[in-house]
Scaffold this active site. Structure first.
Site: not given
Ligand code: PEP
Ligand code: MG
Length: 603
Positions: A202, A309, A345, A444, A467-468, A478, A515
């Site tokens: 992140h 986010r 989200r 995800e 990403n996840d 990550r 995304c």
């Protein structure tokens, strides 16, 4: 840029390699941020300053000794006889290895006393660590104790932190938490580099959002850089140059100018839609972490916000944001986005994102623990505050609610029950709510990807969080630089999942976007166009380039590419094929380095 002042020293240019996570070049002075322990000033000193540093060090030793003596006297007066530990500490303060070691480092490495002390303590500590005897290993704590006492006396009281950073600094830190990085929005800096961190952590994402050149995973940048040292960050190639020579400076200043010129050229058509050669339109949206970024992504050419986010709203504060405060933020974003609206989200806390007001217990595996929707369903009181704020904001524009980390149907159903309850409460209280507020999920987790056909019947849209999805599918943390080489979005397992998710959405007639960071990386755009996603959502900095790439592509050619890669079995081979085919498709219209398969970090 002025010639560099190095206190009379010749530049010692040295380079470090890390993982480039946010493109661009930063040239400026280092601001060291050591969060693990006390912030230790580290800087180089000229030959004339060496005696003064040694004097300061000696004064701090004398001060430390007399402090220990004072404690011993107090104990003695209280009738306490057992102060052998304090005796041992006093002996350590005068130990040759410590005293001469520090003085030699000051003289030989031209560094200030605090830095030399910290280095020396570290090596003494290591000696103890390697001793195969429990008792001696335990003495590491005494070494730390003595080291900290001397250090505190050397430094006085002031411990600078992020709030004291200047705008022309490059932050150098062991690690930056997402909350630290969010802080940088209000404390503008030129860029940053860290010892640890991965490509889709992140913190890295935040760097791209803020358009700060950044390099993570350098392993030891905090060991070799001193406060105020001149630094160059090459955020695309993962390079950090410490104390550059005048030639290096000029070279990077030229690259910096060329980079700005290229970005200006890409930006010329940033506000036009992304239409492929054969006329198919791809919606390009922006990812934001803070409502202040909304204007930036829209100015960069985003047609809407594809991912907000919201957990960042909960960070860097002592209390949770209330319903009215959240409502104002969401209303502001939705109003700015106009007809295309915003996908907001719900809270994705946990994993690597923690907040002060919630004293969440430390988990052994936070990434697999009480994160995101799991936390929200466990704390419906907190979750409902957000849902109510979102529903109220929906009266002011086109707002979509998106839920992170869904693993199966029962979580979706539980969210719907809470949304309905909030809607009923708000109606009873006389609040306006949009008649229809689309409810979607992030796909995800591998479990969600595999049952995408079932989930698609329950929700209004999908957003793929690569990403996840990559983290959980390939089992690669990550935020861990040691496994970044395994981050391969074109791994056949992922390609199959992506295809199934998109096909499931098509079949159910719902919209599907992506995304995760893969959406903003031009290397993958042809594959994503070929897969048939409706929307790509990304950081502001990527938008003009991705729009340019989409415009150069033909969907039939991209579909053929997808068919071909789906028949292949190995990620590196797929990457080579994609690079070659995409270069052909683009016919030299886009800078070639974007499509170099070798840019993937290697083990
Ligand atoms: C993702 O996982 O791809 C995603 C977009 O969510 P986040 O990066 O916030 O976990
Ligand atoms: Mg995610």
């Amino acid at each position: 840029m002025a010639e560099v002042e190095n206190g009379g020293r010749a530049p010692r240019s040295s380079g470090l390699k890390g993982i480039g996570v946010s493109p661009g070049y930063a040239i400026g002075r280092a601001h060291l941020l050591d969060r693990r322990r006390m912030k230790v000033p580290k800087y180089h000193v000229g030959a004339t300053e060496i005696p003064k540093e040694i004097e300061r060090f000696e004064a701090s030793l004398a001060e430390s000794e007399s402090q220990l003596q004072e404690i011993k006297d107090k104990l003695q007066n209280a009738g306490e006889e057992h102060f052998f530990i304090l005796d041992a500490h006093q002996l350590m303060i005068r130990d040759e290895m410590l005293v001469d070691g520090v003085k030699n480092m000051i003289r030989e490495q031209n560094i200030n006393a605090e830095w030399a002390l910290k280095k020396n303590i570290k090596s003494i500590r290591q000696l103890f660590e390697n001793i195969d005897d429990e008792y001696f290993r335990e003495r590491r704590a005494d070494v730390d104790f003595v080291g900290d006492r001397i250090l505190r006396n050397l430094m006085g009281s002031a411990h600078p932190n992020l709030s004291q950073v200047h705008g022309d600094s490059i932050i150098v830190a062991h690690d930056l938490s997402p909350a630290d990085t969010a802080f940088l929005l209000r404390t503008p800096v030129l860029g940053f580099c860290t010892d640890v961190g991965g490509k889709t952590s992140h913190t890295a994402i935040m760097a791209r959002s803020l358009e700060l050149p950044a390099v993570v995973g350098t392993d030891h940048v905090t060991e070799v850089v001193g406060d105020g040292d001149m630094l160059i960050i090459d955020g695309a190639n993962g390079r950090v140059i410490v104390d550059p020579t005048p030639e290096e400076l000029r070279h990077y200043q030229r690259l910096q100018l060329a980079y700005s010129a290229r970005r200006a050229q890409l930006a010329v058509r940033k506000n036009e839609p992304a239409l492929t050669q054969d006329g198919v339109r791809f919606r390009i949206a922006g990812n934001i972490e803070l409502h202040e970024e909304c204007g930036l992504v829209l100015e960069s050419g985003a047609e809407s916000v594809g991912l907000y986010r919201t957990e960042y709203l909960y960070m860097n504060r002592d209390t949770l944001p209330g319903e009215d405060e959240q409502y104002e933020h969401y209303r502001h974003v939705v109003a700015l986005c106009g007809a295309e609206g915003a996908t907001i989200r719900t809270l994705d806390l946990g994993g690597d994102k923690f907040i002060t007001p919630l004293k969440l217990g430390r988990e052994l595996n936070p990434v697999m623990g009480l994160r995101a929707i799991r936390f929200c369903l466990r704390e419906p009181g907190i979750f409902k505050v957000q849902l109510r704020a979102l529903l109220r904001a929906s009266a002011h524009g086109n707002l979509r609610i998106m839920v992170p980390l869904i693993s199966g149907l029962s979580e979706v159903r539980a969210v719907k029950v809470l949304v309905d309850a909030c809607r009923a409460e708000l109606a009873a209280e006389g609040h306006a709510v949009a008649e229809r507020v689309p409810l979607g999920i992030m796909v995800e987790l591998p479990s969600a990807a595999v049952i995408a056909d079932l989930l698609a019947r329950e929700v209004d849209f999908f957003a793929i969080g690569t990403n996840d999805l990559i983290q959980y599918t390939l089992a690669i943390d990550r935020a861990n630089e040691h496994v970044t080489y395994l981050y391969r979005p074109l791994h056949p397992a992922l390609l199959r999942m992506l295809k199934f998710i998109v096909d499931s959405a098509r079949q159910a007639g719902i919209r599907v976007s992506m995304c995760g960071e893969m959406a903003g990386d031009a290397f993958y755009t042809a594959v994503l166009v070929g897969l048939g996603l409706d929307e790509l959502s990304m950081n502001a900095v990527s938008i003009p380039l991705i729009k340019t790439v989409v415009r150069a592509l033909d969907t039939a050619e991209c579909r053929r590419l997808v068919m071909d890669v789906l028949a292949m079995g190995d990620a590196p081979e797929i990457e080579v094929l994609v690079a070659r085919r995409v270069k052909e498709m683009l016919r030299g219209q886009i800078p070639i380095e974007v499509f170099d398969p070798d840019r993937q970090p290697q083990p």
